[in-house]
Design a protein around this motif. Structure first.
Motif, PDB file in Angstrom:
ATOM      1  N   PRO A  71       0.928  -1.254   0.099  1.00  0.00           N
ATOM      2  CA  PRO A  71      -0.139  -0.037   0.059  1.00  0.00           C
ATOM      3  C   PRO A  71       0.800   1.211  -0.040  1.00  0.00           C
ATOM      4  N   VAL A  72       2.024   1.320   0.723  1.00  0.00           N
ATOM      5  CA  VAL A  72       2.770   2.595   0.711  1.00  0.00           C
ATOM      6  C   VAL A  72       3.256   2.876  -0.680  1.00  0.00           C
ATOM      7  N   PHE A  73       3.666   1.833  -1.565  1.00  0.00           N
ATOM      8  CA  PHE A  73       4.039   2.182  -2.797  1.00  0.00           C
ATOM      9  C   PHE A  73       2.806   2.616  -3.648  1.00  0.00           C
ATOM     10  N   ALA A  74       1.985   2.127  -3.465  1.00  0.00           N
ATOM     11  CA  ALA A  74       0.869   2.176  -4.326  1.00  0.00           C
ATOM     12  C   ALA A  74       0.171   3.700  -3.900  1.00  0.00           C
ATOM     13  N   ARG A  75       0.078   4.191  -2.759  1.00  0.00           N
ATOM     14  CA  ARG A  75      -0.387   5.498  -2.476  1.00  0.00           C
ATOM     15  C   ARG A  75       0.697   6.673  -3.129  1.00  0.00           C
ATOM     16  N   ALA A  76       2.115   6.379  -2.745  1.00  0.00           N
ATOM     17  CA  ALA A  76       2.948   7.065  -3.624  1.00  0.00           C
ATOM     18  C   ALA A  76       2.629   7.479  -4.958  1.00  0.00           C
ATOM     19  N   LEU A  77       2.800   6.313  -5.486  1.00  0.00           N
ATOM     20  CA  LEU A  77       2.572   6.489  -7.182  1.00  0.00           C
ATOM     21  C   LEU A  77       1.378   6.954  -7.508  1.00  0.00           C
ATOM     22  N   ASP A  78       0.247   6.823  -6.827  1.00  0.00           N
ATOM     23  CA  ASP A  78      -0.929   7.530  -7.221  1.00  0.00           C
ATOM     24  C   ASP A  78      -1.156   8.866  -6.715  1.00  0.00           C
ATOM     25  N   GLU A  79      -0.279   9.442  -5.783  1.00  0.00           N
ATOM     26  CA  GLU A  79      -0.288  10.675  -5.568  1.00  0.00           C
ATOM     27  C   GLU A  79       0.387  11.409  -6.583  1.00  0.00           C
ATOM     28  N   VAL A  80       1.533  11.083  -7.054  1.00  0.00           N
ATOM     29  CA  VAL A  80       2.331  11.411  -8.373  1.00  0.00           C
ATOM     30  C   VAL A  80       1.591  11.389  -9.285  1.00  0.00           C
ATOM     31  N   SER A  81       0.668  10.466  -9.687  1.00  0.00           N
ATOM     32  CA  SER A  81      -0.131  10.274 -10.729  1.00  0.00           C
ATOM     33  C   SER A  81      -1.199  11.432 -10.807  1.00  0.00           C
ATOM     34  N   LEU A 125      -0.969  14.439  -9.188  1.00  0.00           N
ATOM     35  CA  LEU A 125      -0.432  15.751  -9.506  1.00  0.00           C
ATOM     36  C   LEU A 125      -0.018  16.115 -10.836  1.00  0.00           C
ATOM     37  N   LEU A 126       0.597  14.839 -11.618  1.00  0.00           N
ATOM     38  CA  LEU A 126       0.775  15.153 -12.897  1.00  0.00           C
ATOM     39  C   LEU A 126      -0.350  14.959 -13.994  1.00  0.00           C
ATOM     40  N   GLU A 127      -1.563  14.423 -13.443  1.00  0.00           N
ATOM     41  CA  GLU A 127      -2.627  14.436 -14.159  1.00  0.00           C
ATOM     42  C   GLU A 127      -2.428  13.581 -15.456  1.00  0.00           C
ATOM     43  N   LEU A 128      -1.840  12.461 -15.126  1.00  0.00           N
ATOM     44  CA  LEU A 128      -1.468  11.439 -16.122  1.00  0.00           C
ATOM     45  C   LEU A 128      -2.358  10.044 -15.749  1.00  0.00           C
ATOM     46  N   PRO A 129      -2.623   9.176 -16.488  1.00  0.00           N
ATOM     47  CA  PRO A 129      -3.132   7.933 -16.153  1.00  0.00           C
ATOM     48  C   PRO A 129      -2.198   7.048 -16.098  1.00  0.00           C
ATOM     49  N   LEU A 130      -1.217   7.192 -15.043  1.00  0.00           N
ATOM     50  CA  LEU A 130       0.270   6.245 -15.222  1.00  0.00           C
ATOM     51  C   LEU A 130       0.047   5.097 -15.059  1.00  0.00           C
ATOM     52  N   ARG A 131      -0.875   4.597 -14.258  1.00  0.00           N
ATOM     53  CA  ARG A 131      -1.262   3.020 -13.976  1.00  0.00           C
ATOM     54  C   ARG A 131      -1.552   2.612 -15.130  1.00  0.00           C
ATOM     55  N   GLU A 132      -2.593   3.050 -16.162  1.00  0.00           N
ATOM     56  CA  GLU A 132      -2.747   2.677 -17.339  1.00  0.00           C
ATOM     57  C   GLU A 132      -1.542   2.622 -18.310  1.00  0.00           C
ATOM     58  N   ILE A 133      -0.512   3.579 -18.222  1.00  0.00           N
ATOM     59  CA  ILE A 133       0.368   3.816 -18.971  1.00  0.00           C
ATOM     60  C   ILE A 133       1.375   2.715 -18.751  1.00  0.00           C
ATOM     61  N   ALA A 175       7.718   8.698 -10.962  1.00  0.00           N
ATOM     62  CA  ALA A 175       6.638   8.128 -10.230  1.00  0.00           C
ATOM     63  C   ALA A 175       7.267   6.964  -9.445  1.00  0.00           C
ATOM     64  N   ILE A 176       7.620   5.990 -10.256  1.00  0.00           N
ATOM     65  CA  ILE A 176       8.078   4.827  -9.730  1.00  0.00           C
ATOM     66  C   ILE A 176       9.254   4.779  -8.611  1.00  0.00           C
ATOM     67  N   GLU A 177      10.288   5.638  -9.124  1.00  0.00           N
ATOM     68  CA  GLU A 177      11.441   5.942  -8.361  1.00  0.00           C
ATOM     69  C   GLU A 177      10.821   6.455  -7.123  1.00  0.00           C
ATOM     70  N   VAL A 178      10.052   7.359  -6.974  1.00  0.00           N
ATOM     71  CA  VAL A 178       9.579   8.252  -5.837  1.00  0.00           C
ATOM     72  C   VAL A 178       8.946   7.038  -4.913  1.00  0.00           C
ATOM     73  N   ALA A 179       8.014   6.194  -5.645  1.00  0.00           N
ATOM     74  CA  ALA A 179       7.412   4.979  -4.845  1.00  0.00           C
ATOM     75  C   ALA A 179       8.133   4.123  -4.298  1.00  0.00           C
ATOM     76  N   LEU A 180       9.343   3.634  -5.198  1.00  0.00           N
ATOM     77  CA  LEU A 180      10.169   2.792  -4.480  1.00  0.00           C
ATOM     78  C   LEU A 180      10.952   3.358  -3.196  1.00  0.00           C
ATOM     79  N   PHE A 181      11.377   4.867  -3.417  1.00  0.00           N
ATOM     80  CA  PHE A 181      12.006   5.274  -2.180  1.00  0.00           C
ATOM     81  C   PHE A 181      11.018   5.242  -0.895  1.00  0.00           C
TER      82      PHE A 181
END
Length: 263
Positions: free
Chosen positions: A172-182, A184-192, A213-219
């Motif tokens: 969940p920590v990884f998912a929340r971080a990636l969703d937050e970046v997505s 803010l960027l207003e992009l469907p990153l999960r789909e991409i 987004a992935i690097e921040v979520a990994l961090f």
């Protein structure tokens, strides 16, 4: 491609990678060496039964039993305890012991790696370590406590369809971080990122936000486990990820720069 056996020598491969920025990485991979089948032994005397109980009749790959402790004395005591435990439980699989020692125990500074392919040899090595000996088949030493931890954030070119999908579904920590970046960027990153459209992912306007987004979520995931770097560094879009994770840029400001850079 196929790599056939040639003679009695194990297969070895040398691999080198030379990055544009001067990063050089080298590794040699060697085929595991299988132990020789045990020769038939004369009948064992009762006092030696514990040393041969549970000995494997077939050959096995060579693998390590890893020990670590705060001091040499504690390492010897640990070897003695493990020796007693293995002798009292002859049905234990040496492979299971190797896996458990490597994945469930703390990695302290005084260490030993016992290299063998069968239970009997492992018992011999444990006995030698417990008595303070250091046989050639045991790697023994101390880690450098002065070392520090650095995180390197990669640049464009490391992307691939489906990257981090399992992390997103598991942590969940990884998912929340990636969703937050997505958001803010207003992009469907999960789909991409989680889709199969490599051509779309390889478009820079999508590639760089996705990697960021992935690097921040990994961090954030590593941070949640208590892993904090002493230094961060980054290449290309990884520079912005490193700057944000170091606290130089807020997430909002970093996303603004990432989006502009991608465009």
């Amino acid at each position: 491609r196929e790599w056939p056996e040639t003679g009695d020598r194990p297969r070895r491969a040398g691999i080198s990678s030379f990055g544009i920025s001067g990063t050089n990485a080298h590794v040699i991979v060697e085929q595991p060496t299988l132990g020789e089948p045990e020769e038939e032994q004369p009948e064992t005397a009762p006092e030696d039964a514990e040393a041969t109980a549970g000995a494997d009749a077939t050959s096995h790959p060579v693998y390590p039993w890893l020990l670590s402790a705060r001091s040499e004395q504690a390492l010897r005591a640990q070897a003695e305890r493990l020796l007693t435990h293995v002798r009292e439980n002859p049905d234990l699989d040496p492979t299971d012991i190797a896996y458990s020692l490597a994945t469930t125990r703390s990695a302290l500074e005084t260490r030993a790696a016992l290299i063998a392919g069968d239970r009997r040899t492992f018992l011999d090595h444990l006995s030698e370590v417990a008595s303070g000996e250091s046989p050639s088949a045991v790697l023994h030493g101390k880690t450098d406590a002065r070392g520090k931890l650095a995180f390197l954030f990669t640049g464009q070119g490391s992307q691939r369809p489906g990257m981090s999908r399992e992390l997103y579904e598991t942590y969940p920590v990884f998912a929340r971080a990636l969703d937050e970046v997505s958001q803010l960027l207003e992009l469907p990153l999960r789909e991409i990122v989680f889709g199969d459209d490599a051509e779309r992912l390889n478009q820079t306007a999508y590639t760089q936000p996705a990697l960021f987004a992935i690097e921040v979520a990994l961090f954030r995931l590593l941070e949640s486990w208590g892993v904090r770097p002493d230094f961060v560094s980054g290449h290309s879009i990884g520079e912005l990820a490193a700057a944000h994770c170091a606290g130089v840029l807020s997430l909002e400001d970093a996303c603004t720069l990432v989006a502009a850079r991608g465009r």
